[in-house]
Enzyme design. Structure first.
Site, PDB file in Angstrom:
ATOM      1  N   HIS A  90       8.574 -23.982   9.934  1.00 26.88           N
ATOM      2  CA  HIS A  90       7.467 -24.624  10.650  1.00 26.88           C
ATOM      3  C   HIS A  90       6.090 -24.367  10.051  1.00 26.88           C
ATOM      4  O   HIS A  90       5.210 -25.213  10.169  1.00 26.88           O
ATOM      5  CB  HIS A  90       7.454 -24.157  12.116  1.00 26.88           C
ATOM      6  CG  HIS A  90       8.582 -24.738  12.926  1.00 26.88           C
ATOM      7  ND1 HIS A  90       8.661 -24.615  14.286  1.00 26.88           N
ATOM      8  CD2 HIS A  90       9.687 -25.448  12.553  1.00 26.88           C
ATOM      9  CE1 HIS A  90       9.752 -25.218  14.733  1.00 26.88           C
ATOM     10  NE2 HIS A  90      10.404 -25.726  13.690  1.00 26.88           N
ATOM     11  N   THR A 137       2.714  -1.305   8.969  1.00 31.94           N
ATOM     12  CA  THR A 137       3.187  -2.156  10.073  1.00 31.94           C
ATOM     13  C   THR A 137       3.502  -3.581   9.633  1.00 31.94           C
ATOM     14  O   THR A 137       4.163  -4.315  10.369  1.00 31.94           O
ATOM     15  CB  THR A 137       2.090  -2.272  11.142  1.00 31.94           C
ATOM     16  OG1 THR A 137       0.919  -2.813  10.502  1.00 31.94           O
ATOM     17  CG2 THR A 137       1.766  -0.924  11.767  1.00 31.94           C
ATOM     18  N   HIS A 162       5.424 -30.777  11.318  1.00 29.00           N
ATOM     19  CA  HIS A 162       4.921 -29.449  10.935  1.00 29.00           C
ATOM     20  C   HIS A 162       3.940 -29.545   9.764  1.00 29.00           C
ATOM     21  O   HIS A 162       3.043 -28.726   9.639  1.00 29.00           O
ATOM     22  CB  HIS A 162       6.082 -28.515  10.607  1.00 29.00           C
ATOM     23  CG  HIS A 162       7.028 -28.390  11.763  1.00 29.00           C
ATOM     24  ND1 HIS A 162       6.656 -27.808  12.948  1.00 29.00           N
ATOM     25  CD2 HIS A 162       8.297 -28.820  11.927  1.00 29.00           C
ATOM     26  CE1 HIS A 162       7.670 -27.861  13.804  1.00 29.00           C
ATOM     27  NE2 HIS A 162       8.669 -28.477  13.203  1.00 29.00           N
ATOM     28  N   ASP A 174       0.865  -1.180   0.000  1.00 28.90           N
ATOM     29  CA  ASP A 174       0.000   0.000   0.000  1.00 28.90           C
ATOM     30  C   ASP A 174       0.902   1.231   0.000  1.00 28.90           C
ATOM     31  O   ASP A 174       2.142   1.111  -0.123  1.00 28.90           O
ATOM     32  CB  ASP A 174      -1.009  -0.044   1.168  1.00 28.90           C
ATOM     33  CG  ASP A 174      -0.380   0.231   2.532  1.00 28.90           C
ATOM     34  OD1 ASP A 174       0.859   0.378   2.621  1.00 28.90           O
ATOM     35  OD2 ASP A 174      -1.139   0.294   3.516  1.00 28.90           O
ATOM     36  N   CYS A 233       2.983  -3.060   4.151  1.00 34.12           N
ATOM     37  CA  CYS A 233       2.130  -1.927   4.503  1.00 34.12           C
ATOM     38  C   CYS A 233       2.882  -1.135   5.578  1.00 34.12           C
ATOM     39  O   CYS A 233       4.101  -1.280   5.696  1.00 34.12           O
ATOM     40  CB  CYS A 233       0.734  -2.384   4.955  1.00 34.12           C
ATOM     41  SG  CYS A 233       0.677  -3.281   6.511  1.00 34.12           S
TER      42      CYS A 233
HETATM   43  C1  RB5 Z   1      -1.902   3.002   6.270  1.00 39.04           C
HETATM   44  O1  RB5 Z   1      -1.836   4.276   6.755  1.00 39.04           O
HETATM   45  C2  RB5 Z   1      -1.658   1.986   7.387  1.00 39.04           C
HETATM   46  O2  RB5 Z   1      -2.750   1.957   8.248  1.00 39.04           O
HETATM   47  C3  RB5 Z   1      -1.416   0.610   6.811  1.00 39.04           C
HETATM   48  O3  RB5 Z   1      -0.335   0.680   5.938  1.00 39.04           O
HETATM   49  C4  RB5 Z   1      -1.047  -0.491   7.765  1.00 39.04           C
HETATM   50  O4  RB5 Z   1      -0.060  -0.086   8.648  1.00 39.04           O
HETATM   51  C5  RB5 Z   1      -2.128  -1.209   8.409  1.00 39.04           C
HETATM   52  O5  RB5 Z   1      -1.927  -2.209   9.108  1.00 39.04           O
END
Ligand code: RB5
Length: 206
Positions: free
Chosen positions: A157, A126, A192, A67, A124
């Site tokens: 695993h 996180t 596994h 993203d 993304c």
């Molecule tokens: C986008 O701003 C952010 O929310 C997305 O990239 C992500 O971190 C969501 O888990």
């Protein structure tokens, strides 16, 4: 073979945690060893093993998705894949473009399930949102990783087929090491496999 858990230093050396917390009756790790200084004084001994991730030898084709929060890190990973000669298809958005992470995950994961690419690398902000979305797709086993132990063991695993990274969590150096581990570590199978089969059964209950 490196004992786990393992952290990687920026110089390509792996630091084994067994030296920090030795298990009973375990043969001490081979030399060389070094003392890692602690900020508040003292230090601990750890073994240092040279690992050679070198050029990743794989004929695997990777699908990349991201993203807007993952676009910069995606560029670094793409550069790395080109350097190590891994084939990839970039399904993600460019820097400055926007896409919601569930849509970004779906684009790539459908291609994995269809067999058009072998594995996914998803980014993304996180690594978490995109992994939650990816894991909703039948046949996808996605893991959000920001440490090398998890990246290695999710292959050993869980036979993970999607590596999820946080563009706001990991820097490019670590991200590329995680990618190398994800691409070069084979699934262990055995007990596994039975557990992965149970995951597949869970999917079928939905
Ligand atoms: C986008 O701003 C952010 O929310 C997305 O990239 C992500 O971190 C969501 O888990």
């Amino acid at each position: 073979m490196i004992s786990a858990p393992t952290w990687f230093g920026s110089d390509g050396f792996a630091i084994s945690a067994e030296a920090i917390s030795p298990r009973r009756n375990r043969t001490p790790p081979p030399s060389p060893s070094a003392t890692v200084p602690l900020p508040f004084g003292g230090g601990f001994n750890c073994s240092i093993q040279k690992i050679n991730l070198g050029k990743v030898k794989t004929t695997m084709k990777v699908g990349i998705g991201n993203d807007h929060a993952g676009a910069e890190l995606k560029m670094e990973i793409v550069k790395h894949l080109e350097e190590i000669g891994v084939e990839y298809i970039d399904y993600g958005v460019a820097v400055g473009e926007k896409i919601d992470y569930p849509d970004a995950a779906e684009r790539v994961c459908r291609e994995v399930v269809a067999g058009n690419v072998d594995r996914a690398i998803l980014i993304c902000g996180t690594g978490i949102g995109i992994s939650i979305a990816a894991n909703k797709i039948k046949g996808i086993r996605a893991c959000a990783c920001s440490d090398s132990f998890s990246a290695k063991y999710t292959r050993l695993h869980n036979d993970a087929n999607a590596l999820c990274l946080g563009g706001r969590v990991v820097g490019p150096g670590l991200a590329n090491e995680l990618v190398d581990l994800f691409l070069t570590t084979e699934f262990e199978g055995g007990r596994h496999q039975r557990r992965v089969d149970l995951i597949t059964k869970l999917e079928e209950k939905n």
